[in-house]
Write a protein that holds these residues in place. Structure first.
Motif: not given
Lengths: 333, 333, 333, 333, 333, 333
Positions: E70-73
């Protein structure tokens, strides 16, 4: 110098830094630990010659496991190499109202898949004074259970004294009855360690937990049942009170069936740095004090204070000397 | 702006991270500290112009020592360069029942081997209002003892006030009697700081320790003896209660021989982050408050609160402003 | 799955390691936080679909801000990109008698300079169940104030419920009266959160602080005034007691105007790891429990326990699941 | 001992650990730096008495800025306190084909908003031998521009020599013509430092960049134009070749208008640890060598080698002694 | 915005700090990675909407895995939860002559034990433009192999384009012939990526390795065989030259069967920070460039430069934007 | 399994993190090392049974020293406990043009003040195949010199082979002639290791350094002189070319007096991670290869490659297996 042999599984412990939650930062601290390894390490710090028997994989993780035990001064000749992996557990220490959190990833470990025939108990126990095991081992698989039983039987035949710490982990026994295998392992041992709940669950003796579970009478009933039913020559009962993740009460009792005496230790209340290995540090210190010829009441106070110290030390091992334990007892006398 | 000069040994402190035991990880945090350096640093944070006189080696360790003092705002013109090494001490902070552990490695230091003739006290004390020393310095060797005595004598001749913090370290006096050299240093000082045990051991006056050692009467007896026998113009007595490694009680008293008044501070009970330098922070704050003209009772409360704050700060230096001390006093009034 | 939208400023928080003072080591840990972002993050951990609306710059700091929210599971479609900088705050946590210290550097932020016309509230609130804001936003500038008012008005028109946490920060209101703009924002809301002091200062209702400020009567008076004067449908009042930097008391109350019932939670006393975001975690948990249909008294206990847990977690976000909160309630029942 | 005064903006630099991208881990390393602060720090390491004049806020960030300069041995009496914030820049060092990335957050800084009347140049420059500035300062606002001009004029009146490093930063001059203000600052200086492109852009003299921009003829043309048009008494021209983020070429030239001699240094090719402050370290070393009376060609080699060393040192400051520079020159002779 | 779906195993990577050997310090840095996850992360940085399909356990390790993506999109709706553990690999990066060392501990992972029926490819691929897989997945077990085949078949039916990166890992195929299952997966794909050795081993076509393996003719022969025999619409061939652990050559070729054109990229020689994920970053960048409509030769240069950048970034993911790749191409044109 | 005994001083090494200068951050990494300890550790990694004889203090530093050797697998029964301190050296690794910097603080160490009578060479060398020493030991004081000579004489009497690595450290011999004591130690040894300069300075034989010092003829002359004059049975000559702090050339030669053959190794050029212990790793690997019966030319290549690997490993010890050395030789054949 006395010599103690311990046998059980070694694992890689991974913990987040400080009081972080797991993976809150991309960083883990590594420790190696396991109930019987912890006992071996603590004994080495007490100046006892201790040897650790286990099985770890032939890779960089296994190499590090051996080096970790060596660094503590433990004999590693009995650390067989083989299998696919070292079991792992992730430990988040918690803080105050936030409880300790542990994620186990131990299936398929080198230890769980060991072949009992690979352990040469003649060689491993030759010249030893004491063999220590825990109730975790038989839960890990048929191989470990068989090997533990072999070790105990060999020890008895050779006059090596035997202690077992019940270390009840319900999750490992799901769907199985721990009693038959544990009773076989424990029967006739020189020292049994556990808490009343574990005694009830794993050995099927002693009173059920209840409001009076920690009374002298209840502890005595538990201990006497063990002595009578299983022929154990000494019984130590422990009590951990988890006030918060950061503060624990810790007290113990020792029962001597010969004299029917129940010794109870003082109660420590400790700000906890790392709770893992607390019980193991008690077992180690009780073995050390017993082997050193301390009287039961003294040995119990020594062992209980030693495990109070353990709770202040990061990692699974109790890196304290006997002098440090005695100094604590004097300081707080 | 008032100007204070302090003289004593600076050392490199090496401590393990967090609550680890020494060398549990291959990592040490560095601090620089020493009783009189700590006083100088604390004074600089209070806005006093403070100069530190010592001797450190001409190498990267000495360079870092000078930079560390400069960073705190201390004048370093009096930090002579020479000698072979900086003394080192390893500090493991402990945790709860696990006590602080210190390993000293200070023999042969640049300070211990100083030549008293290298210190130009005229230049170093010119324009100063106050000279502060500790009872550690004369224990470190003949050179330091001589230099300390020179400094005190020069200060007296020049009207610079003098304070001495006894800082009793029995290990440094093994086989020697601390009394003659300490009495010579202390005689006629403007402020003597110590605890009753140190007073007895290093000055040979005051009551022996006993059950009533902390009573008003005992403290008064100790302080009066110092004033009468050694001619000190004020006496501050401190009391550290080590409840655990992580929690200390701290309280102090100040005796004014002129009025024969004994002021006693409130007692702080503090969760300790770093205990090293606690006493020094008290001395610094008492000097500051005295130089700032605060009344004795106020000065004592200020100084005691300042050292309570110190116990919460990593390292030997008390990095707090006078405003922060006053804010604490107000918050907890 | 319920969906909550929060709107407010996100900032970069920089904190020293461990218990250091700011810049004592050349190292800072980074966090992102902000009252409404904290609420959004906590809701995501509770399994609520939460979307966060804000404005962050189009640079590496803004990218990291978006990634931080995404990592928590928050919807970031409403994080507009533009402006010059992200506001920063330096937080030194303090320890025991040493108080928390915060240095704000938030002027000129992307959020403070937003253009209210850039927010498409139709799109942003479409399908949402709840909108949450804080009383900080209108203090940050005319743009934010206008945007907050727009959001609330849009929500009301669309049947989206609205909560406002007063979050009184006197420093942001210097020279301005917070009452008109705050009253406009709050009027008719579904849930108002604050402490009695904030209520008095920002809404101009309720009793002044006094010795009985925490009595049932005083709390009830405060809550009734809000309900009556501003038409809020529920009022939660919080109480943080700062015993030391490391230990806080925390308790809350919830007032239901319909039934005129005042529920009071149990009081937690917590060893604080990180106090920032404590209030926000309460707001989030109260929203979650309300949306989950828990009865008011249960919801209040859940929310209060959730924020007790928050105090043990580094960073601004409350990284706990609803299961963990319930487990705490059970453990301590 | 010679004394140099430098004047300019100090900033807080925040960099990710190792070769990480910004915010890849939640950790930043702090440095303080700024072109003229870097010069002052480097001079202090060379044993020059250097004083730094700037303006930093009255908060913990400003305190740390002052401490950082003090730690290097720089005089900080001229670091005025006031304003809202310290400018910040985030620096990601890059690696090989991945270029350095810088995010500036400097608007509204204490320095940019200074009042030129606050600087007492009489006191600040009293007894100084040299004043050093950079072409960044006038770009930061009218206040800084005025203060820089005041400083230069005062220096000229008092016989203090003046050097200016152009430090061309196009982003700071967007929408403005750097030439008038820079020419005024530079006119008649004792040493001008820049690269041919900066000379062309900021002073409006010298050849345009082209294939032969680094030929002796081009450099000479540039330098002669500066000397003739602006009356500078010496001109140093630098050349940085960014082969990759991790490897730079570095070479310089020095022109003496009196003798019309162009000295060119050897070319260094360096594995870069930290490129920030490379040019500043050259300026500092050239000042030091000039003040130490080294002949121009020697001074140039010294300065160029010094900046080669800088590229290997983390942070903005060149923490090397003159002995270390000379040792490098000898080792590689 | 284009949308790409990738499917494969995600693992926890544990690496020692800096250039240490594994367990040389008791510290590991955590990363999450896996061939197809790396592709998804890189695509997200390029601004492509990418969704990742996998299976991770329902525990703190699985939670962290989801948060990392998620943090990477990356879209994580397709990250199913279940199974016992996340696979782990220990990576020691090596340095110069010391080679990279990897210890795999992936047996029994949540992904390897997945049930293909749990994946709703209709939902997962709905609206997607592209599906990307690797040749690792079918090696991990019957479940993964079946799921991969399902995904490909579903994609073909729905008009979603398909790419496969061979990613030949001999250790995973011990005792099995990779050809049947790989050929089935690859047949008719829109883009096949591999190196000539992998093509030979896994698809059974193309020339054997030999002295001319990297000639135009050999590459063309390999690519033509794939196109002819397996019906792939484009073939990309990569070449990694491991000069040392710290320096790699990297070059690629792209074959277009329609025009029978072989494009060859420039060759990069890169100082390696982290080699893991290099090939995946090439695949991602080639997909991005293709979806963005770049011409084959341009797309190939873009993709090759992107993977050169990856080699400078810690972790498995290529955290670079398309702008950064284009800037590198321009800088080095 | 072969058994090697080494004897010499162990020290605590303290190094700054990454490429920092000493004390640039308040952090030091700890290593233990010493020429003969490094040999022992490397041999243990090669699977040789190695025992280390030394003297370390009875404190936490000494405990850590023993644990460090144990962790590597070295026998520590010969590590006597006593004396005041462990010698310390601060090592700043340098970077590219910035040279390595070492600050020694070794005076008064436990080893330097040893009593030769405390070493029971009968017990220590019983069953050993080889004794290894270095030319550092006799420089450290009369006690160490006497003990080294005792060890060598005992070894000769018992048929234990002896090797000596000259390890010339001019600073340790200031004011003394190294030749008499070194020649006595070396005479008749089985293997002498050194570089031509050390041979000349410490043994007084061989050609002076000159332009041809590395020619076959010069090396042969040096080696033959040693063999003829001192009766050594094999001579290894090493050559370290310090290109920069970060890049070294490394090559060696081995002379067999029996056959008068001079073997020369290939030359490695290595990016250096940690240069300390490079020579020791060569000695260890040459011993291992010799004991393993490798032919001289093979043994030399093995040993030279092993020390190339060492240069890539942090710390003084060469933590590589023989398999890793052989793999490097194969990879680069």
């Amino acid at each position: 110098m006395k010599r103690v042999v311990t046998f059980g599984e070694l694992m890689l412990r991974l913990s987040p830094p400080g009081q972080d939650r797991l993976f809150q930062q991309p960083k883990l601290r590594t420790f190696f630990g396991g109930s019987e390894a912890n006992v071996a390490a603590s004994l080495a710090h007490f100046g006892i010659r201790s040897d650790y028997v286990t099985r770890v994989p032939q890779n960089a993780v296994g190499d590090a496991a051996v080096a970790a035990m060596r660094a503590e001064g433990v004999g590693t000749r009995g650390m067989l190499r083989g299998g696919d992996r070292l079991g792992i557990y992730f430990v988040e220490g918690g803080a105050d109202v936030r409880a300790l959190r542990v994620v186990y990833d131990r299936a398929g470990s080198a230890f769980a898949t060991l072949d009992p025939a690979d352990f040469d108990w003649d060689g491993l126990l030759g010249g030893a004074d004491w063999l220590h095991l825990s109730g975790i081992t038989p839960a890990l698989g048929d191989g470990p259970a068989r090997a533990a039983q072999d070790a105990v039987e060999h020890a008895r035949r050779s006059g090596v004294r035997v202690s077992v710490d019940l270390n009840y982990r319900p999750a490992l026994w799901t769907g199985r009855d721990p009693r038959p295998v544990t009773r076989a392992l424990v029967g006739g041992c020189d020292l049994l360690i556990g808490n009343p709940g574990a005694v009830r669950a794993m050995l099927g003796v002693g009173p059920d937990a209840g409001p009076d579970a920690e009374s002298d009478d209840a502890l005595r009933a538990s201990a006497e049942a063990i002595a009578a039913d299983l022929g154990c020559r000494a019984v130590a009962l422990t009590r951990r009170e988890v006030i918060t993740a950061g503060e624990h009460g810790w007290s113990t009792a020792l029962f001597d069936p010969q004299t029917s005496t129940l010794h109870r230790s003082r109660r420590w209340q400790v700000k906890v740095v790392d709770r893992v290995g607390g019980g193991d540090s008690f077992a180690a210190a009780l073995l050390h004090a017993t082997l050193a010829g301390r009287a039961p009441a003294d040995a119990l106070e020594f062992a209980t204070a030693a495990s109070a110290l353990k709770l202040t030390i990061p990692g699974d091992f109790n890196r304290v000397t006997a002098d440090e334990v005695d100094a604590l007892l004097q300081r707080t006398a």
